[in-house]
Design an enzyme around this catalytic site. Structure first.
Site, PDB file in Angstrom:
ATOM      1  N   GLU A 263     -11.624   0.837  -4.307  1.00  0.00           N
ATOM      2  CA  GLU A 263     -12.818   1.401  -4.271  1.00  0.00           C
ATOM      3  C   GLU A 263     -13.661   1.375  -2.991  1.00  0.00           C
ATOM      4  O   GLU A 263     -14.293   2.313  -2.674  1.00  0.00           O
ATOM      5  CB  GLU A 263     -13.695   1.122  -5.620  1.00  0.00           C
ATOM      6  CG  GLU A 263     -14.224  -0.191  -5.257  1.00  0.00           C
ATOM      7  CD  GLU A 263     -15.181  -0.742  -6.474  1.00  0.00           C
ATOM      8  OE1 GLU A 263     -14.987  -0.518  -7.542  1.00  0.00           O
ATOM      9  OE2 GLU A 263     -16.539  -1.106  -6.230  1.00  0.00           O
ATOM     10  N   HIS A 295     -18.723   2.958  -9.820  1.00  0.00           N
ATOM     11  CA  HIS A 295     -19.549   1.467  -9.653  1.00  0.00           C
ATOM     12  C   HIS A 295     -21.065   1.988  -9.836  1.00  0.00           C
ATOM     13  O   HIS A 295     -21.870   1.352  -9.108  1.00  0.00           O
ATOM     14  CB  HIS A 295     -19.117   0.900  -8.354  1.00  0.00           C
ATOM     15  CG  HIS A 295     -19.150  -0.686  -8.370  1.00  0.00           C
ATOM     16  ND1 HIS A 295     -18.193  -1.578  -7.925  1.00  0.00           N
ATOM     17  CD2 HIS A 295     -19.997  -1.345  -9.391  1.00  0.00           C
ATOM     18  CE1 HIS A 295     -18.459  -2.654  -8.209  1.00  0.00           C
ATOM     19  NE2 HIS A 295     -19.714  -2.849  -9.140  1.00  0.00           N
TER      20      HIS A 295
HETATM   21  P1  NAI Z   1     -20.513 -13.820 -16.640  1.00  0.00           P
HETATM   22  O1  NAI Z   1     -20.294 -14.960 -15.784  1.00  0.00           O
HETATM   23  O2  NAI Z   1     -21.843 -14.067 -17.814  1.00  0.00           O
HETATM   24  O3  NAI Z   1     -19.493 -13.748 -17.935  1.00  0.00           O
HETATM   25  C1  NAI Z   1     -18.081 -13.565 -17.740  1.00  0.00           C
HETATM   26  C2  NAI Z   1     -17.150 -14.265 -18.655  1.00  0.00           C
HETATM   27  O4  NAI Z   1     -15.794 -14.022 -18.409  1.00  0.00           O
HETATM   28  C3  NAI Z   1     -17.438 -15.772 -19.119  1.00  0.00           C
HETATM   29  O5  NAI Z   1     -17.954 -15.911 -20.391  1.00  0.00           O
HETATM   30  C4  NAI Z   1     -16.245 -16.326 -18.591  1.00  0.00           C
HETATM   31  O6  NAI Z   1     -15.787 -17.506 -19.309  1.00  0.00           O
HETATM   32  C5  NAI Z   1     -15.107 -15.141 -19.134  1.00  0.00           C
HETATM   33  N1  NAI Z   1     -14.000 -15.475 -18.325  1.00  0.00           N
HETATM   34  C6  NAI Z   1     -13.418 -15.931 -17.243  1.00  0.00           C
HETATM   35  N2  NAI Z   1     -12.205 -16.070 -17.195  1.00  0.00           N
HETATM   36  C7  NAI Z   1     -11.559 -15.194 -18.474  1.00  0.00           C
HETATM   37  C8  NAI Z   1     -10.421 -15.009 -18.777  1.00  0.00           C
HETATM   38  N3  NAI Z   1      -9.348 -14.942 -18.039  1.00  0.00           N
HETATM   39  N4  NAI Z   1     -10.210 -14.340 -20.268  1.00  0.00           N
HETATM   40  C9  NAI Z   1     -11.760 -14.164 -20.710  1.00  0.00           C
HETATM   41  N5  NAI Z   1     -12.578 -14.334 -20.331  1.00  0.00           N
HETATM   42  C10 NAI Z   1     -12.708 -15.046 -18.930  1.00  0.00           C
HETATM   43  O7  NAI Z   1     -20.545 -12.629 -16.122  1.00  0.00           O
HETATM   44  P2  NAI Z   1     -21.329 -11.271 -16.542  1.00  0.00           P
HETATM   45  O8  NAI Z   1     -22.528 -11.036 -15.719  1.00  0.00           O
HETATM   46  O9  NAI Z   1     -21.140 -11.007 -17.813  1.00  0.00           O
HETATM   47  O10 NAI Z   1     -20.558 -10.146 -15.730  1.00  0.00           O
HETATM   48  C11 NAI Z   1     -19.072  -9.762 -15.893  1.00  0.00           C
HETATM   49  C12 NAI Z   1     -18.353  -9.007 -14.914  1.00  0.00           C
HETATM   50  O11 NAI Z   1     -19.010  -7.676 -14.708  1.00  0.00           O
HETATM   51  C13 NAI Z   1     -18.610  -9.678 -13.337  1.00  0.00           C
HETATM   52  O12 NAI Z   1     -17.931 -10.719 -13.106  1.00  0.00           O
HETATM   53  C14 NAI Z   1     -18.650  -8.441 -12.604  1.00  0.00           C
HETATM   54  O13 NAI Z   1     -17.261  -8.558 -11.736  1.00  0.00           O
HETATM   55  C15 NAI Z   1     -18.937  -7.302 -13.353  1.00  0.00           C
HETATM   56  N6  NAI Z   1     -20.165  -6.572 -13.123  1.00  0.00           N
HETATM   57  C16 NAI Z   1     -19.839  -5.189 -12.662  1.00  0.00           C
HETATM   58  C17 NAI Z   1     -21.093  -4.210 -12.453  1.00  0.00           C
HETATM   59  C18 NAI Z   1     -21.064  -2.774 -12.240  1.00  0.00           C
HETATM   60  O14 NAI Z   1     -22.042  -2.307 -11.772  1.00  0.00           O
HETATM   61  N7  NAI Z   1     -19.908  -2.364 -12.672  1.00  0.00           N
HETATM   62  C19 NAI Z   1     -22.466  -5.112 -12.226  1.00  0.00           C
HETATM   63  C20 NAI Z   1     -22.384  -6.528 -12.551  1.00  0.00           C
HETATM   64  C21 NAI Z   1     -21.223  -7.042 -12.946  1.00  0.00           C
END
Ligand code: NAI
Length: 335
Positions: A263, A295
């Site tokens: 992207e 995004h």
């Molecule tokens: P967070 O850190 O609160 O949650 C991520 C979760 O994924 C954690 O519970 C972690 O244990 C889990 N995790 C890690 N490795 C894993 C695996 N192999 N299998 C299953 N679960 C696993 O992060 P949050 O705030 O929930 O964000 C998630 C993702 O969303 C971010 O990493 C980011 O890439 C994406 N994001 C996208 C946005 C957008 O505008 N589209 C904006 C903000 C975040």
């Protein structure tokens, strides 16, 4: 702090200037992405503010260090685009916005599901042309369907709550299961069981070397016929070529993407007057059951205000040691 803000859009400027009234930093706004070629713009700025498609690799970090930068302020939660080892070696602190509005992204994910399922986009176009026929718009009840949620952190948990509100069954997968998610009736299972049992799969986990291409050809093979796949996290979680094959065979019934592997060359810019050179992306756009947004999951008023406030708060904490610095270190990658 003197801060060079890269990849500035008008809405970034508005929200950062608004939040800066309480912080008093000196902000310089630059429209270009941060790359080895543009890093020189940051010379003399102690802080560099970067977004998701800015390049914060070893080359760029080296140039920033030479120019006197001490802190990289990410205005994002994800930090997969940062070489943390290079930052540590160059004594540059990296801070991020760990949480701003999990609702923004979780609601967007549900919006993609509803649109793909009930075909709002096609219905809107039809009705405007005086075509009120329903053929081709058939959807299914979300109530009673099984939703697989990979990653139940902040966004995944809100998404589970929304899905539970629709009456969906929830299968979850996360190395750190969450009691709040369990209380919603979700069952934590291994990834294989989730892939095999879900009608809809939503990815809410970070991109790391381990999760790169989590959805590859073998994963698609294990999924239910006609599965709806939603990725609002990071493009690299999905092998785009594999899902294109899945769409062609009908294995994947619908695909909703807010992120895409490549992207950086496309998103956040108006390319409507140019020819898209990325043939894989162009192929995605030919499917009637694929919906791509550029995004924009984070893009709500509440999220922008929170991002600006935390970003500038990080600068204040780094500079004066006041307030909380949401630092990212190598430990976060290992964790
Ligand atoms: P967070 O850190 O609160 O949650 C991520 C979760 O994924 C954690 O519970 C972690 O244990 C889990 N995790 C890690 N490795 C894993 C695996 N192999 N299998 C299953 N679960 C696993 O992060 P949050 O705030 O929930 O964000 C998630 C993702 O969303 C971010 O990493 C980011 O890439 C994406 N994001 C996208 C946005 C957008 O505008 N589209 C904006 C903000 C975040």
């Amino acid at each position: 702090m003197r801060i060079a803000v890269f990849s500035t859009k008008p809405y970034d400027r508005t929200s950062l200037e608004e939040a800066n009234r309480d912080h008093g930093h000196e902000l310089a706004f630059f429209e270009p992405r941060l790359t080895p070629e543009t890093a020189a713009l940051a010379e003399g700025y102690e802080g560099v503010c970067a977004f998701v498609n800015d390049q914060v690799d070893a080359r760029v970090v080296g140039k920033l260090a030479e120019g006197g930068t001490r802190t990289v302020l990410l205005r994002s939660a994800g930090f997969n685009h940062v070489d943390l080892r290079a930052a540590a070696e160059n004594d540059i602190a990296v801070a991020r916005v760990p949480a701003y509005s999990p609702y923004a992204v979780a609601e967007h994910a549900m919006g993609l599901i509803l649109t793909l399922n009930r075909k709002f986009h096609r219905a809107h176009a039809r009705v405007r042309e005086g075509n009120f026929a329903l053929d081709g718009l058939l959807g299914f009840d979300l109530h009673g369907k099984t939703v697989g949620v990979v990653g139940t952190g902040k966004i995944g948990t809100v998404f589970c709550r929304i899905a539970a509100g629709f009456g969906c069954r929830i299968l979850a997968h996360d190395p750190y299961p969450d009691d709040e998610v369990r209380e919603l009736g979700a069952r934590y299972v291994e990834l294989d069981e989730l892939f095999a049992g879900a009608d809809i799969i939503a990815l809410h986990l970070p991109l790391t070397p381990e999760t790169h291409h989590l959805v590859d050809a073998a994963a698609v093979e294990r999924m239910r016929e006609g599965v709806v796949l939603i990725n609002t996290s990071r493009g690299g979680l999905v092998d785009t070529r594999a899902v294109i094959e899945g769409l062609k065979s009908g294995k994947i019934g619908a695909l909703g993407l807010d992120v895409y592997e490549e992207e950086a060359d496309l998103f956040f810019e108006d390319l409507s007057g140019t020819v898209i050179q990325d043939d894989v992306f162009a192929r995605l756009l030919t499917f009637p059951n694929v919906l791509v947004t550029g995004h924009q999951g984070f893009f709500t008023r509440e999220a922008l205000a929170a991002i600006a406030e935390t970003t500038l708060g990080n600068a204040t904490a780094a500079e004066r040691g006041e307030g909380e610095l949401h630092a990212v270190t190598l430990e976060d990658v290992k964790g």
